[in-house]
Design a protein around this motif. Structure first.
Motif, mmCIF file in Angstrom:
data_model
loop_
_atom_site.group_PDB
_atom_site.id
_atom_site.type_symbol
_atom_site.label_atom_id
_atom_site.label_comp_id
_atom_site.label_asym_id
_atom_site.label_seq_id
_atom_site.Cartn_x
_atom_site.Cartn_y
_atom_site.Cartn_z
ATOM 1 N N LEU A 154 49.059 37.057 41.413
ATOM 2 C CA LEU A 154 48.148 37.239 42.548
ATOM 3 C C LEU A 154 48.119 35.997 43.449
ATOM 4 O O LEU A 154 47.636 36.058 44.572
ATOM 5 C CB LEU A 154 46.741 37.579 42.063
ATOM 6 N N VAL A 192 50.924 34.506 44.373
ATOM 7 C CA VAL A 192 52.281 34.427 44.919
ATOM 8 C C VAL A 192 52.299 35.161 46.258
ATOM 9 O O VAL A 192 51.738 36.254 46.385
ATOM 10 C CB VAL A 192 53.305 35.059 43.948
ATOM 11 N N PHE A 200 54.966 36.325 49.325
ATOM 12 C CA PHE A 200 56.300 36.450 49.926
ATOM 13 C C PHE A 200 56.073 36.742 51.400
ATOM 14 O O PHE A 200 55.465 37.765 51.745
ATOM 15 C CB PHE A 200 57.069 37.613 49.294
ATOM 16 N N ILE A 214 51.083 32.423 58.873
ATOM 17 C CA ILE A 214 50.138 33.453 58.428
ATOM 18 C C ILE A 214 49.329 32.991 57.210
ATOM 19 O O ILE A 214 48.420 33.681 56.754
ATOM 20 C CB ILE A 214 50.895 34.780 58.119
ATOM 21 N N MET A 221 51.658 42.226 44.881
ATOM 22 C CA MET A 221 51.757 41.480 43.625
ATOM 23 C C MET A 221 50.971 42.142 42.483
ATOM 24 O O MET A 221 51.088 41.714 41.339
ATOM 25 C CB MET A 221 51.322 40.033 43.806
ATOM 26 N N GLU A 222 50.178 43.173 42.812
ATOM 27 C CA GLU A 222 49.568 43.946 41.727
ATOM 28 C C GLU A 222 50.647 44.767 41.007
ATOM 29 O O GLU A 222 50.488 45.103 39.840
ATOM 30 C CB GLU A 222 48.470 44.854 42.294
ATOM 31 N N VAL A 274 54.055 40.450 54.765
ATOM 32 C CA VAL A 274 53.526 39.550 53.735
ATOM 33 C C VAL A 274 53.224 40.355 52.476
ATOM 34 O O VAL A 274 52.443 41.304 52.516
ATOM 35 C CB VAL A 274 52.229 38.849 54.213
ATOM 36 N N PHE A 275 53.854 39.974 51.382
ATOM 37 C CA PHE A 275 53.533 40.545 50.073
ATOM 38 C C PHE A 275 52.683 39.515 49.342
ATOM 39 O O PHE A 275 53.157 38.397 49.079
ATOM 40 C CB PHE A 275 54.808 40.800 49.261
ATOM 41 N N CYS A 276 51.471 39.870 49.006
ATOM 42 C CA CYS A 276 50.601 38.898 48.361
ATOM 43 C C CYS A 276 49.760 39.581 47.293
ATOM 44 O O CYS A 276 49.925 40.772 47.013
ATOM 45 C CB CYS A 276 49.704 38.229 49.402
ATOM 46 N N GLY A 277 48.867 38.786 46.689
ATOM 47 C CA GLY A 277 47.923 39.354 45.741
ATOM 48 C C GLY A 277 46.537 39.257 46.350
ATOM 49 O O GLY A 277 45.903 40.245 46.688
ATOM 50 N N ASP A 278 46.123 38.032 46.577
ATOM 51 C CA ASP A 278 44.803 37.708 47.106
ATOM 52 C C ASP A 278 44.885 37.657 48.635
ATOM 53 O O ASP A 278 45.590 36.812 49.183
ATOM 54 C CB ASP A 278 44.419 36.344 46.519
ATOM 55 N N GLY A 305 42.740 36.643 50.646
ATOM 56 C CA GLY A 305 42.050 35.464 51.157
ATOM 57 C C GLY A 305 43.024 34.404 51.650
ATOM 58 O O GLY A 305 42.644 33.481 52.372
ATOM 59 N N ILE A 306 44.290 34.532 51.293
ATOM 60 C CA ILE A 306 45.316 33.557 51.684
ATOM 61 C C ILE A 306 45.854 33.832 53.093
ATOM 62 O O ILE A 306 46.646 33.062 53.627
ATOM 63 C CB ILE A 306 46.484 33.553 50.652
ATOM 64 N N VAL A 307 45.390 34.918 53.712
ATOM 65 C CA VAL A 307 45.945 35.320 55.008
ATOM 66 C C VAL A 307 45.148 34.729 56.176
ATOM 67 O O VAL A 307 43.930 34.903 56.249
ATOM 68 C CB VAL A 307 45.977 36.859 55.122
#
Lengths: 175, 175
Positions: A108, A110, A112, A118, B85-86, B111-115, B117-119
């Motif tokens: 979570l 990570v 890409f 962004i 990322m899930e 963007v492939f992410c989990g959280d 909040g990082i965006v």
């Protein structure tokens, strides 16, 4: 990932040597990319190879990255942010590589992406001047041969320096 | 992606119907996820299927998403941000799906992410309350059956409303 936690350059040099007989010395690579030194057809073959993705599965880990990141996790919320979208089909290889070598980083955490502008974070540790410029927080350059002549501050060379930099930011001395 | 540009729910209902004979009516799904209605073993089978990734390759496109996003690109820098990322091994399927159905969105804007909040972005259009809460900009809820009872403002239902909302923000009427 590449040139910060994954030793892309050593694998890339190895590939060019094996497939096309290049034997670049370090001085030749200072301030340059392999793309600047190899013939166009060889660069295109490397690019095609990168687009297949498997290249990213077997990269060596950068010296000291694992233990430094593990310690930094006590103080920081560490994310791995990689410009995977330049080679979109490398995502699976990159994910599996992270799972093998950095199992202590949650998937979570990570990201890409393509454009690192962004990313919402306080710091970005990166070897790439373009990504550091696009980032909205404090960009920290991680020294690599190709960026030796780039004008950027702050800059760290290797994981011992990187860890000390971030611990200092967090007001802690390196343990 | 899911429930905003990709019709995850229609494919999920279809899978549960075919494999386990569920025939949920819309009212049953209001404020609930399929996971709340199906037996645990069936939910686990669905999860295992999602982790294989192929499920994401064939999802239908949400009505109106393509044309609305294409028009919004005239005014906004549109990124696709998905909590891939899930299900990390779905990245390739999701990337190929985007390439097929949204070829006008650059891979560099994916963007492939989990959280989430990082965006770093001004707006996040999402069906998921957890992601909207984690996001640092203005979160806009995209209505889906599961979030019908969630208390969130602003909220839009369908792409005509979503497009009108963003054009109003940009000070333009929908063309």
């Amino acid at each position: 990932m590449d040139e910060v936690i994954a030793d892309f350059l050593v694998a890339q040099r190895d590939w060019y040597r094996k497939h096309h007989g290049y034997n670049w010395v370090d001085a030749e690579l200072a301030g340059r990319q392999a793309e600047d030194l190899a013939e166009r057809l060889h660069v295109e073959a490397m690019e095609a190879h990168l687009h297949e993705g498997a290249f990213f599965r077997d990269l060596p880990v950068m010296t000291g990255a694992q233990s430094a990141i593990r310690r930094l996790q006590d103080v920081f919320d560490v994310f791995i942010v990689t410009a995977a979208m330049e080679y979109p089909l490398c995502c699976e290889a990159k994910y599996l590589w992270l799972k093998d070598h950095f199992p202590f980083i949650s998937p979570l955490n990570v990201v890409f992406c393509g454009d690192k502008g962004i990313v919402a974070a306080d710091y970005l540790l990166d070897d790439n001047l373009r990504f550091l410029r696009a980032f909205r927080g404090t960009g920290v350059m991680f020294t690599a041969p190709h960026n030796l002549h780039a004008d950027w501050t702050p800059r760290v060379s290797g994981w011992a320096e990187a860890e000390a930099f971030f611990h200092a930011k967090a007001g802690r001395s390196v343990g």
